[in-house]
Design a protein around this motif. Structure first.
Motif, PDB file in Angstrom:
ATOM      1  N   ILE A 193       0.846  -1.198   0.000  1.00 49.43           N
ATOM      2  CA  ILE A 193       0.000   0.000   0.000  1.00 49.43           C
ATOM      3  C   ILE A 193       0.881   1.248   0.000  1.00 49.43           C
ATOM      4  O   ILE A 193       0.618   2.219  -0.721  1.00 49.43           O
ATOM      5  CB  ILE A 193      -0.956  -0.015   1.204  1.00 49.43           C
ATOM      6  CG1 ILE A 193      -2.064  -1.052   0.980  1.00 49.43           C
ATOM      7  CG2 ILE A 193      -1.573   1.373   1.435  1.00 49.43           C
ATOM      8  CD1 ILE A 193      -2.945  -1.284   2.181  1.00 49.43           C
ATOM      9  N   GLU A 194       1.944   1.235   0.794  1.00 52.60           N
ATOM     10  CA  GLU A 194       2.853   2.374   0.821  1.00 52.60           C
ATOM     11  C   GLU A 194       3.604   2.524  -0.492  1.00 52.60           C
ATOM     12  O   GLU A 194       3.852   3.643  -0.957  1.00 52.60           O
ATOM     13  CB  GLU A 194       3.851   2.206   1.970  1.00 52.60           C
ATOM     14  CG  GLU A 194       3.215   2.261   3.354  1.00 52.60           C
ATOM     15  CD  GLU A 194       4.191   1.898   4.461  1.00 52.60           C
ATOM     16  OE1 GLU A 194       5.306   1.429   4.126  1.00 52.60           O
ATOM     17  OE2 GLU A 194       3.851   2.071   5.639  1.00 52.60           O
ATOM     18  N   GLY A 197       0.206   1.576  -3.636  1.00 51.31           N
ATOM     19  CA  GLY A 197      -1.162   2.029  -3.440  1.00 51.31           C
ATOM     20  C   GLY A 197      -2.203   0.947  -3.312  1.00 51.31           C
ATOM     21  O   GLY A 197      -3.391   1.244  -3.189  1.00 51.31           O
ATOM     22  N   ILE A 198      -1.797  -0.318  -3.333  1.00 45.69           N
ATOM     23  CA  ILE A 198      -2.734  -1.425  -3.170  1.00 45.69           C
ATOM     24  C   ILE A 198      -1.995  -2.560  -2.471  1.00 45.69           C
ATOM     25  O   ILE A 198      -0.823  -2.813  -2.762  1.00 45.69           O
ATOM     26  CB  ILE A 198      -3.306  -1.892  -4.528  1.00 45.69           C
ATOM     27  CG1 ILE A 198      -4.412  -2.936  -4.336  1.00 45.69           C
ATOM     28  CG2 ILE A 198      -2.220  -2.407  -5.464  1.00 45.69           C
ATOM     29  CD1 ILE A 198      -5.167  -3.270  -5.622  1.00 45.69           C
ATOM     30  N   ALA A 613      -2.489  -0.638  -9.882  1.00 42.98           N
ATOM     31  CA  ALA A 613      -1.026  -0.634  -9.899  1.00 42.98           C
ATOM     32  C   ALA A 613      -0.488  -1.431 -11.076  1.00 42.98           C
ATOM     33  O   ALA A 613       0.570  -1.101 -11.630  1.00 42.98           O
ATOM     34  CB  ALA A 613      -0.485  -1.193  -8.587  1.00 42.98           C
ATOM     35  N   PHE A 618      -1.017   4.575  -9.623  1.00 47.30           N
ATOM     36  CA  PHE A 618      -0.650   4.326  -8.237  1.00 47.30           C
ATOM     37  C   PHE A 618      -1.431   5.252  -7.305  1.00 47.30           C
ATOM     38  O   PHE A 618      -1.215   6.474  -7.305  1.00 47.30           O
ATOM     39  CB  PHE A 618       0.859   4.517  -8.056  1.00 47.30           C
ATOM     40  CG  PHE A 618       1.672   3.630  -8.970  1.00 47.30           C
ATOM     41  CD1 PHE A 618       1.736   2.264  -8.741  1.00 47.30           C
ATOM     42  CD2 PHE A 618       2.341   4.160 -10.071  1.00 47.30           C
ATOM     43  CE1 PHE A 618       2.473   1.435  -9.586  1.00 47.30           C
ATOM     44  CE2 PHE A 618       3.079   3.350 -10.916  1.00 47.30           C
ATOM     45  CZ  PHE A 618       3.145   1.980 -10.681  1.00 47.30           C
ATOM     46  N   GLU A 619      -2.315   4.658  -6.523  1.00 47.47           N
ATOM     47  CA  GLU A 619      -3.161   5.436  -5.612  1.00 47.47           C
ATOM     48  C   GLU A 619      -2.438   5.631  -4.265  1.00 47.47           C
ATOM     49  O   GLU A 619      -2.894   5.212  -3.212  1.00 47.47           O
ATOM     50  CB  GLU A 619      -4.499   4.744  -5.416  1.00 47.47           C
ATOM     51  CG  GLU A 619      -5.352   4.722  -6.684  1.00 47.47           C
ATOM     52  CD  GLU A 619      -6.754   4.216  -6.441  1.00 47.47           C
ATOM     53  OE1 GLU A 619      -7.708   4.902  -6.851  1.00 47.47           O
ATOM     54  OE2 GLU A 619      -6.897   3.133  -5.841  1.00 47.47           O
ATOM     55  N   THR A 620      -1.293   6.285  -4.349  1.00 50.21           N
ATOM     56  CA  THR A 620      -0.514   6.635  -3.164  1.00 50.21           C
ATOM     57  C   THR A 620      -0.639   8.136  -2.924  1.00 50.21           C
ATOM     58  O   THR A 620      -1.234   8.869  -3.729  1.00 50.21           O
ATOM     59  CB  THR A 620       0.959   6.274  -3.363  1.00 50.21           C
ATOM     60  OG1 THR A 620       1.472   7.041  -4.473  1.00 50.21           O
ATOM     61  CG2 THR A 620       1.127   4.787  -3.669  1.00 50.21           C
ATOM     62  N   ALA A 621      -0.070   8.593  -1.815  1.00 49.34           N
ATOM     63  CA  ALA A 621      -0.137  10.023  -1.500  1.00 49.34           C
ATOM     64  C   ALA A 621       0.544  10.864  -2.572  1.00 49.34           C
ATOM     65  O   ALA A 621       0.135  12.003  -2.843  1.00 49.34           O
ATOM     66  CB  ALA A 621       0.500  10.285  -0.134  1.00 49.34           C
ATOM     67  N   GLY A 623       0.790   9.840  -5.763  1.00 46.41           N
ATOM     68  CA  GLY A 623       0.269   9.485  -7.074  1.00 46.41           C
ATOM     69  C   GLY A 623       1.266   8.700  -7.906  1.00 46.41           C
ATOM     70  O   GLY A 623       1.056   8.490  -9.100  1.00 46.41           O
ATOM     71  N   ASN A 626       6.251   4.588  -4.864  1.00 47.25           N
ATOM     72  CA  ASN A 626       7.159   5.234  -3.912  1.00 47.25           C
ATOM     73  C   ASN A 626       8.350   4.347  -3.565  1.00 47.25           C
ATOM     74  O   ASN A 626       8.175   3.217  -3.095  1.00 47.25           O
ATOM     75  CB  ASN A 626       6.409   5.576  -2.626  1.00 47.25           C
ATOM     76  CG  ASN A 626       5.380   6.664  -2.837  1.00 47.25           C
ATOM     77  OD1 ASN A 626       5.635   7.651  -3.516  1.00 47.25           O
ATOM     78  ND2 ASN A 626       4.209   6.484  -2.239  1.00 47.25           N
TER      79      ASN A 626
END
Length: 765
Positions: A193-194, A197-198, A613, A618-621, A623, A626
Motif C-alpha cells: 500500500i505504501e 497504493g494497493i 497498480a 498508483f493510488e498513493t499520496a 500518485g 514510492n
C-alpha cells in the motif's frame, strides 16, 4: 549423512511417485476414497468447488486436473466418513482431550451437532441451533460495549461469509477483526500500500509464462502451494532464470517431477527448477536485495560514464516514481560490510543475482512468510519493490510483485471488509446502502485481541474457522486469555485445541465444508466465491453430501447469530442466508470492482478484480510508486545471537503433511522425517557440537527477556542444509516459543521466523 531413528532418505524430487502415493494414502485414510476421488475431479473446475487449500492462481478451468497433493489432502480431510458426534464428548472430558495431539483431535472426523460447554461435567453437550443463537445473542447484547467482543476470521471463509460477518460485527458496533492475515502477509499489505497504493500483487498467472527471471524469496512451494512448482518448472524449461533465496534448502525448489506427465513418471525422471539457490541468514533478505541494488547503481554509473545507455528505466522512473534520489543515497551509504554480514551471502553470490536481474527484460519477485514474519518485514518488502522499480518491472506483461498468500481466501476476506482499520469510503458505502451508522474507531488485530482478552478488556471471542489457540504466539498465554472470556464461539468443521479452552459460556458450532452441497429451503444449490493471490474471483459449489443433516453453512450460522444479536429491522439476515446472490448484490453495491458480480462469477474462470497498480496507476499520496529509503536493521537476530556461544535463531515452518495448523499426517518426506513431529533441524556442524554437549534430544528455551518462561520439550536433533547458527522446526508445537511481545514493525505480525533460543539437555522423563 547418517539417518537417525524416525528419519529416512529425503525424496530426490518434489512431486513424482511420492506425491501419487501420498494422495492414495490420504484418500484411503479418509475411509471415503471413492467420494474423495470424485470430489477431486471437480476441484477448481467450472462446475465444482475452489480447492480449500492454498491461494495459488488457477489456469483456464477445465483444461486439466487442477489439484495437487496438498489439495488431495485437504479434500480427503474434509470428505472423510469419520465423525465426532455428541457421544464422543460424552466419553471424553475437555481436560482429557487437551492432552491429545492436534493430529489425534482432527483425526476423529467431522463435527455433527451444535454443542454447548457444560462446566459441571467438563464436557460439550448437544444443543439446538435456536437455543445456541439465543444465548449467544443475549450474551453479546449484555456486554458493556461492543468493543469487548473479538470477531476472528480464518482465510477459509468465503467472500460471502466474510462480508456478512463484517456487516454483522459493524452493525453490532465494533471493528475488532483479528484475522489470519495478521499472522502471515500483513507486512505485504502494509508495504505494498505504501509502495504502489494497493495491498496486493500485480501479476497474473500468465505472467509466469512470460518472465525472463523469477526471484522466489522465503517460500517453500513444494509444501505450501505445490501447483506453483509446475509454473516455475515450465518457466525454467523455456529458459527463465529462477533465483531462490531461502535459508533452508528445500527439495521442492530444487527439482520437480510432474505427476501429470506420463513420460516423466514412467522414466522416473525430474527437472530442475532453481538456476541459483542462495541461502541467506534468516532475516537477511533485505540486505541481499540492497546488495543487488548497489551493484545495479554502480554498473549504471559505469555505463553512463562510458557513454552507453542507462541500465535503468528512466522513462518509468521519471514519470511513475517518487523518492529515487533518497533511495539511491541510502543504498550508496550502506557498506558492503553490513550487506555481507547481515545477508550471510558472498560478494560473488550477490553479483550473480545482479547479473540475472540486469540480463532480464521481465522480472517477477515472489515471496511468502519467510519474508513477512520478521521485525523488519515491511522494510524488506519495500526493498524488493525498490529493486523492481529501477528497471520498470511493474505494470507490464511478465513482470511484477507477487506475494503468495496461504489459505485459499485470505486475500478475498480482506477485499470484502475483514479489516480492523477500514477505509472511510468503505464505511460510507455500508452506511448509505444499509442505512446504519458504522463504527469508525479502529479495532483490534490478532495481537491486540489477545492482549485485550488477557487483560480483561475483551469478554467475548467468536472464531469463524481456524485454530486461534494454536496459530498464535505464546500458546499458554492465549489459552488463559480465551478461558477468561465470558463467551467463546467457534464455527468449525473438526475439533481442534482452540475448542478445548471455552469461556464461561462456550459453543462449538459445526458448519458445512467447501466440498459439501449447500441447499436452501427451496432446494436451490448455493455457491460461494473466493479470491486467489492473483486477484481472480472464482465461484465454488460443493458436490458432496453434508457430513450431517445438522450442519449449516457458515453464512447461515453468521445470519442466525446476527439476527439474535442486532435484530432484523434494518438487515434481512435470513434473506441473505437463503440466497447468496443477495449477498453478492450487496458486495457489488458497496465495494468497487464487483459490478455484475452474480453474472461474472458464473463464467468458467470467474473474473479479475481491477488492479490499478498493474496499469501503472498508483493510488498513493504522491500518485506515484514510492521508493523507500529505509536503512538496514541496526541488528538482525542472527547478529544478536552471535554475541553468545549458545544462542540460536529459530524459525518455525510447516511439515509436508500439514496445512497451517491442520496436521494431515506425521511425515515430511521432502526433509526425510517420518512418523514424528518433535524434531529440530540444524546445520550438521552445529548439530554435532550440540550432541556432544547435550545429547540426542533437547529442550528448546526462549531467551526473550519479558518475564515469561518459554520452553518446548523433548525434540530430536536432525541434520539439515541450512546456515550455521540457525534452527528450524514445526509449528504449532513451537509456537510456545514465539513471544507475543515481539512483532513486525508496522505490521504487528509475529516474528515466527526469527526467535532467539538456547538449548538444554533433555532431563525430564
Amino acid at each position: 549423512m547418517a539417518q537417525s531413528e524416525g528419519s529416512s532418505k529425503r525424496s530426490s524430487a518434489a512431486g513424482g511417485w511420492g506425491a501419487l502415493k501420498s494422495c492414495g494414502k490420504h484418500l484411503l485414510g479418509s475411509r471415503a476414497p471413492l467420494s474423495g476421488a470424485r470430489a477431486l475431479l471437480k476441484a477448481n473446475q467450472p462446475d465444482g468447488f475452489d480447492c480449500p487449500g492454498c491461494a495459488w492462481g488457477d489456469p483456464e478451468h477445465g483444461s486439466s486436473f487442477e489439484f495437487c497433493e496438498n489439495g488431495v489432502k485437504a479434500v480427503a480431510w474434509e470428505a472423510t466418513d469419520k465423525r465426532t458426534p455428541p457421544s464422543f464428548f460424552a466419553r471424553h472430558t475437555l481436560t482429557e482431550l487437551r492432552g491429545w495431539s492436534d493430529y489425534a483431535l482432527e483425526g476423529e472426523g467431522r463435527l455433527t451437532h451444535p454443542l454447548r460447554y457444560d462446566a459441571a461435567s467438563d464436557r460439550y453437550r448437544p444443543v439446538s441451533w435456536d437455543e445456541a443463537f439465543a444465548e449467544i445473542g443475549a450474551t453479546l447484547r449484555g456486554l458493556d460495549r461492543p468493543d469487548q467482543a473479538e470477531f476472528y476470521t480464518s482465510g477459509r471463509a468465503s467472500n460471502e461469509a466474510a462480508y456478512l460477518y463484517q456487516l454483522f460485527a459493524r452493525a453490532y458496533g465494533t471493528n475488532n477483526f483479528p484475522d489470519c492475515s495478521n499472522m502471515c502477509h500483513e507486512a505485504s499489505g502494509v508495504a505494498l500500500i505504501e509502495a504502489i497504493g494497493i495491498g496486493k500483487g500485480t501479476v497474473l498467472l500468465e505472467d509466469f509464462e512470460k518472465a525472463d527471471a523469477i526471484f522466489c524469496v522465503g517460500q517453500n512451494p513444494g509444501t505450501n502451494h505445490p501447483r506453483m512448482l509446475g509454473d516455475l518448472r515450465r518457466a525454467a524449461e523455456r529458459g527463465a532464470e529462477v533465483v531462490v533465496l531461502n535459508p533452508v534448502r528445500e527439495r521442492g525448489l530444487e527439482r520437480f517431477a510432474d505427476p501429470q506427465n506420463t513420460v516423466e513418471m514412467l522414466r522416473g525422471s525430474s527437472r530442475p527448477i532453481a538456476s541459483h539457490y542462495l541461502q541467506p541468514r534468516s532475516g537477511g533478505d533485505m540486505a541481499a536485495f540492497r546488495g543487488i541494488a548497489k551493484i545495479v547503481f554502480a554498473r549504471d554509473a559505469e555505463a553512463l560514464a562510458a557513454g552507453r545507455p542507462s541500465l535503468l528505466d528512466r522513462a518509468f522512473l521519471d514519470h511513475h516514481t517518487a523518492g529515487l534520489d533518497a533511495y539511491r543515497a541510502a543504498v550508496e551509504a550502506t557498506t558492503w560490510e553490513a550487506i555481507l554480514d547481515q545477508s550471510g551471502l558472498t560478494m560473488d553470490e550477490i553479483a550473480a543475482m545482479a547479473d540475472v536481474y540486469l540480463g532480464a527484460q521481465r522480472v517477477i519477485a515472489t515471496w511468502a512468510m519467510g519474508v513477512t514474519q520478521h521485525r523488519h518485514s515491511v522494510a524488506t518488502i519495500r526493498e524488493i519493490a525498490n529493486l523492481l522499480f529501477l528497471r520498470g518491472h511493474i505494470g507490464r506483461p511478465g513482470a511484477g510483485l507477487c506475494p503468495v498468500r496461504g489459505h485459499s481466501n485470505v486475500q478475498g476476506d480482506r477485499t470484502v471488509g475483514i479489516n480492523e482499520r477500514p477505509a472511510a469510503a468503505f464505511l460510507d458505502a455500508l452506511e448509505q446502502h444499509f442505512g446504519l451508522a458504522m463504527p469508525r474507531r479502529h479495532g483490534h488485530n490478532v495481537l491486540a485481541a489477545i492482549r485485550a482478552m488477557r487483560d480483561g478488556r475483551a469478554k467475548a471471542f467468536i472464531g469463524l474457522g481456524g485454530n486461534f489457540l494454536r496459530a498464535t504466539p505464546d500458546t499458554p498465554v492465549v489459552a488463559r486469555a480465551l478461558a477468561a472470556c465470558r463467551l467463546t464461539v467457534h464455527i468449525a468443521t473438526k475439533l481442534n485445541h482452540a475448542h478445548l479452552v471455552p469461556g464461561a459460556i462456550g459453543y462449538l458450532l459445526p458448519c458445512l465444508g467447501r466440498t459439501e452441497i449447500d441447499r436452501n429451503a427451496e432446494g436451490k444449490v448455493q455457491i460461494v466465491t473466493v479470491e486467489d493471490s492473483m486477484s481472480m474471483v472464482h465461484g465454488s459449489g460443493g458436490i458432496n453430501k453434508p457430513a450431517s443433516p445438522e450442519l449449516r453453512s457458515e453464512i447461515a450460522i453468521i445470519a442466525g447469530i446476527a439476527a439474535a444479536t442486532v435484530g432484523t429491522a434494518a438487515i434481512d439476515w435470513d434473506g441473505f442466508a437463503a440466497d447468496h446472490d443477495r449477498i453478492r448484490e450487496a458486495i457489488a453495491a458497496t465495494i468497487p470492482g464487483f459490478s455484475g458480480y452474480n453474472t461474472r462469477v458464473r463464467r468458467p474462470r470467474g473474473f479479475m478484480l481491477r488492479n490499478l497498480a498493474a496499469e501503472r496507476v498508483f493510488e498513493t499520496a504522491t500518485g506515484r510508486a514510492n521508493f523507500s529509503a529505509d536503512a538496514l536493521p541496526a541488528e538482525t537476530e542472527h547478529q544478536a545471537a552471535r554475541r553468545t556461544d549458545d544462542t540460536f535463531v529459530l524459525q518455525t515452518f510447516r511439515s509436508h503433511d500439514q496445512y497451517n495448523t491442520t496436521i494431515y499426517g506425521l511425515d515430511d518426506r521432502y526433509r526425510g522425517v517420518y512418523g514424528e513431529r518433535r524434531v529440530l533441524f540444524a546445520h550438521p556442524d552445529d548439530l554435532a557440537a550440540i550432541r556432544d554437549r547435550l545429547g540426542e534430544r533437547v529442550d528448546i528455551v526462549g531467551t526473550h527477556d519479558d518475564g515469561i518462561s518459554r520452553r518446548a520439550e523433548d525434540f530430536r536433533l536432525v541434520p539439515f542444509d541450512m546456515p550455521r547458527g540457525a534452527l528450524a522446526g514445526y509449528y504449532p508445537e513451537l509456537n510456545v516459543l514465539v513471544p507475543l511481545s515481539t512483532f513486525g514493525e508496522g505490521s504487528d505480525t509475529p516474528t515466527s521466523k526469527s526467535v532467539l533460543v538456547t538449548l538444554q539437555a533433555r532431563t525430564a522423563a
